[in-house]
Write a protein that holds these residues in place. Structure first.
Motif, PDB file in Angstrom:
ATOM      1  N   LEU A   1      -1.264  -0.549  -9.693  1.00 48.99           N
ATOM      2  CA  LEU A   1      -2.344  -1.452 -10.098  1.00 48.99           C
ATOM      3  C   LEU A   1      -2.253  -1.787 -11.580  1.00 48.99           C
ATOM      4  N   ARG A   2      -1.877  -0.809 -12.354  1.00 47.33           N
ATOM      5  CA  ARG A   2      -1.725  -1.024 -13.800  1.00 47.33           C
ATOM      6  C   ARG A   2      -0.625  -2.030 -14.087  1.00 47.33           C
ATOM      7  N   SER A   3       0.507  -1.881 -13.430  1.00 44.03           N
ATOM      8  CA  SER A   3       1.610  -2.810 -13.622  1.00 44.03           C
ATOM      9  C   SER A   3       1.241  -4.215 -13.160  1.00 44.03           C
ATOM     10  N   ALA A   4       0.557  -4.307 -12.017  1.00 44.20           N
ATOM     11  CA  ALA A   4       0.149  -5.614 -11.500  1.00 44.20           C
ATOM     12  C   ALA A   4      -0.839  -6.299 -12.426  1.00 44.20           C
ATOM     13  N   THR A   5      -1.778  -5.534 -12.975  1.00 44.53           N
ATOM     14  CA  THR A   5      -2.777  -6.117 -13.865  1.00 44.53           C
ATOM     15  C   THR A   5      -2.134  -6.673 -15.125  1.00 44.53           C
ATOM     16  N   LEU A   6      -1.208  -5.916 -15.700  1.00 41.33           N
ATOM     17  CA  LEU A   6      -0.536  -6.400 -16.905  1.00 41.33           C
ATOM     18  C   LEU A   6       0.284  -7.656 -16.617  1.00 41.33           C
ATOM     19  N   GLN A   7       0.923  -7.701 -15.452  1.00 41.59           N
ATOM     20  CA  GLN A   7       1.704  -8.878 -15.110  1.00 41.59           C
ATOM     21  C   GLN A   7       0.801 -10.093 -14.908  1.00 41.59           C
ATOM     22  N   VAL A   8      -0.338  -9.892 -14.244  1.00 40.50           N
ATOM     23  CA  VAL A   8      -1.232 -11.010 -13.952  1.00 40.50           C
ATOM     24  C   VAL A   8      -1.929 -11.502 -15.219  1.00 40.50           C
TER      25      VAL A   8
ATOM     26  N   LEU B   1      -7.307   1.344 -20.226  1.00 41.46           N
ATOM     27  CA  LEU B   1      -8.268   1.743 -19.197  1.00 41.46           C
ATOM     28  C   LEU B   1      -7.558   2.307 -17.971  1.00 41.46           C
ATOM     29  N   PHE B   2      -6.474   1.666 -17.554  1.00 38.99           N
ATOM     30  CA  PHE B   2      -5.742   2.166 -16.392  1.00 38.99           C
ATOM     31  C   PHE B   2      -5.018   3.472 -16.708  1.00 38.99           C
ATOM     32  N   ALA B   3      -4.538   3.621 -17.945  1.00 37.03           N
ATOM     33  CA  ALA B   3      -3.898   4.882 -18.326  1.00 37.03           C
ATOM     34  C   ALA B   3      -4.899   6.029 -18.261  1.00 37.03           C
ATOM     35  N   LEU B   4      -6.119   5.786 -18.723  1.00 38.48           N
ATOM     36  CA  LEU B   4      -7.167   6.814 -18.652  1.00 38.48           C
ATOM     37  C   LEU B   4      -7.530   7.108 -17.205  1.00 38.48           C
ATOM     38  N   LEU B   5      -7.661   6.058 -16.399  1.00 42.64           N
ATOM     39  CA  LEU B   5      -7.989   6.246 -14.985  1.00 42.64           C
ATOM     40  C   LEU B   5      -6.887   6.990 -14.260  1.00 42.64           C
ATOM     41  N   GLN B   6      -5.646   6.752 -14.639  1.00 37.76           N
ATOM     42  CA  GLN B   6      -4.515   7.431 -14.006  1.00 37.76           C
ATOM     43  C   GLN B   6      -4.528   8.922 -14.298  1.00 37.76           C
ATOM     44  N   ARG B   7      -4.931   9.295 -15.506  1.00 40.20           N
ATOM     45  CA  ARG B   7      -5.020  10.711 -15.848  1.00 40.20           C
ATOM     46  C   ARG B   7      -6.195  11.373 -15.147  1.00 40.20           C
ATOM     47  N   VAL B   8      -7.311  10.656 -15.048  1.00 39.59           N
ATOM     48  CA  VAL B   8      -8.495  11.216 -14.388  1.00 39.59           C
ATOM     49  C   VAL B   8      -8.241  11.391 -12.894  1.00 39.59           C
TER      50      VAL B   8
ATOM     51  N   LEU C   1      -2.743   8.985  -5.331  1.00 42.67           N
ATOM     52  CA  LEU C   1      -3.572   8.065  -6.117  1.00 42.67           C
ATOM     53  C   LEU C   1      -3.007   7.761  -7.501  1.00 42.67           C
ATOM     54  N   PRO C   2      -2.455   8.732  -8.238  1.00 45.21           N
ATOM     55  CA  PRO C   2      -1.905   8.386  -9.567  1.00 45.21           C
ATOM     56  C   PRO C   2      -0.814   7.325  -9.517  1.00 45.21           C
ATOM     57  N   LEU C   3       0.091   7.405  -8.537  1.00 43.46           N
ATOM     58  CA  LEU C   3       1.137   6.391  -8.428  1.00 43.46           C
ATOM     59  C   LEU C   3       0.564   5.048  -8.004  1.00 43.46           C
ATOM     60  N   LEU C   4      -0.467   5.068  -7.163  1.00 40.82           N
ATOM     61  CA  LEU C   4      -1.114   3.822  -6.773  1.00 40.82           C
ATOM     62  C   LEU C   4      -1.766   3.150  -7.974  1.00 40.82           C
ATOM     63  N   ILE C   5      -2.441   3.941  -8.797  1.00 34.75           N
ATOM     64  CA  ILE C   5      -3.056   3.381  -9.995  1.00 34.75           C
ATOM     65  C   ILE C   5      -1.988   2.842 -10.943  1.00 34.75           C
TER      66      ILE C   5
ATOM     67  N   LEU D   1       1.998  -2.732  -3.795  1.00 33.39           N
ATOM     68  CA  LEU D   1       2.606  -2.233  -2.562  1.00 33.39           C
ATOM     69  C   LEU D   1       3.554  -1.082  -2.858  1.00 33.39           C
ATOM     70  N   ALA D   2       4.372  -1.232  -3.888  1.00 29.42           N
ATOM     71  CA  ALA D   2       5.307  -0.172  -4.256  1.00 29.42           C
ATOM     72  C   ALA D   2       4.573   1.089  -4.689  1.00 29.42           C
ATOM     73  N   GLY D   3       3.504   0.947  -5.448  1.00 24.95           N
ATOM     74  CA  GLY D   3       2.738   2.110  -5.868  1.00 24.95           C
ATOM     75  C   GLY D   3       2.066   2.809  -4.713  1.00 24.95           C
ATOM     76  N   ALA D   4       1.613   2.039  -3.713  1.00 22.06           N
ATOM     77  CA  ALA D   4       0.919   2.631  -2.569  1.00 22.06           C
ATOM     78  C   ALA D   4       1.867   3.454  -1.708  1.00 22.06           C
ATOM     79  N   TYR D   5       3.008   2.873  -1.318  1.00 17.52           N
ATOM     80  CA  TYR D   5       3.881   3.647  -0.427  1.00 17.52           C
ATOM     81  C   TYR D   5       4.657   4.728  -1.185  1.00 17.52           C
ATOM     82  N   SER D   6       4.928   4.514  -2.469  1.00 18.54           N
ATOM     83  CA  SER D   6       5.604   5.560  -3.241  1.00 18.54           C
ATOM     84  C   SER D   6       4.701   6.768  -3.430  1.00 18.54           C
ATOM     85  N   GLY D   7       3.403   6.517  -3.628  1.00 15.44           N
ATOM     86  CA  GLY D   7       2.470   7.622  -3.784  1.00 15.44           C
ATOM     87  C   GLY D   7       2.384   8.484  -2.540  1.00 15.44           C
ATOM     88  N   VAL D   8       2.376   7.837  -1.370  1.00 11.92           N
ATOM     89  CA  VAL D   8       2.319   8.597  -0.116  1.00 11.92           C
ATOM     90  C   VAL D   8       3.633   9.327   0.119  1.00 11.92           C
TER      91      VAL D   8
END
Length: 244
Positions: free
Chosen positions: A152-159, A207-214, A145-149, A107-114
């Motif tokens: 997602l990256r932070s959430a994945t590592l936490q989960v 993988l998320f770091a690479l996706l974030q750069r792409v 999108l980069p901030l959203l990813i 949620l934080a990544g989504a609204y911060s990105g916008v």
């Protein structure tokens, strides 16, 4: 060093292919919990985050809820939901707990990105006649999108780390080996399972770091001089001599 050697030997032992929970099954179960939980959390958090970032409404509530959710102890949340939903719904209870833990960073990544999108770009989009939905879909969402990813990256590592707790309520994932190792005092098993969880986290993070750069738009990633850097004057050629 002997402890690490024993842990590596435990991982590659032929005994890991059999038993109550084969190692390959434990890894895939661990990944399945992680992927499903993050995917469900993303379906909930991304639209809400985009709406908050676009309209500016509900931001304070979202920040407060995100902070409160991060303060909730993961183990206590898993056990609470198992008790509330019943031991016959341990999979659903565990997944619900992981989803709740994954929502705040997404949620934080989504609204911060916008919110990070330059307001002049949005004003220009409105100036050419775009609707609010078109601005969100074609301007704000791609640029954020980069901030959203990152969320997602932070959430994945936490989960992926928290899924280890599922080993306390069921014979699932790599956490099962840690719980079992504590009970039988097998330190090589505990360390071996922990090393596999670390490897999974590092692979997913890469993988998320690479996706974030792409995902970074070309126009944003293009070499753009900082605002405080002075503009260089165009070099002029040698002045031609005046005609006599």
């Amino acid at each position: 060093m002997n402890v690490f050697a024993d842990a590596i030997a435990w991982i590659f032992s032929p005994d890991r292919a059999s038993g109550a929970l084969p190692l390959s099954e434990a890894i895939w179960t661990h990944l399945a919990f992680t992927v499903v939980s993050v995917a469900v959390a993303a379906l909930i958090a991304i639209p809400a985050g985009w709406l908050i970032g676009h309209t500016g409404r509900g931001r304070e509530l979202a920040v407060a809820l995100s902070g409160a959710a991060r303060a909730v102890p993961s183990f206590g949340l898993v056990l609470l939901l198992v008790l509330v939903l019943g031991v016959t719904h341990k999979v659903g209870a565990s997944t619900t707990a992981f989803v709740l833990l994954a929502i705040p960073p997404i949620l934080a990544g989504a609204y911060s990105g916008v919110e990070a999108v330059d307001r002049r770009v949005i004003d220009g989009a409105r100036g050419v006649g775009m609707t609010e939905a078109q601005i969100l879909r074609t301007v704000e969402a791609p640029l954020g999108l980069p901030l959203l990813i990152g969320g997602l990256r932070s959430a994945t590592l936490q989960v992926v780390a928290t899924v280890t707790l599922a080993g306390y309520v069921g014979n699932w994932g790599l956490g099962f080996y840690i719980v079992q190792g504590i009970q039988i005092r097998d330190f090589s098993q505990i360390l071996g399972a922990a090393l596999l969880i670390v490897v999974l986290a590092l692979v997913l993070d890469a993988l998320f770091a690479l996706l974030q750069r792409v995902a970074l738009p070309r126009g944003v990633s293009a070499g753009r001089a900082p605002e405080n850097e002075p503009v260089r004057r165009r070099r002029r050629g040698p002045t031609a001599p005046a005609p006599s």
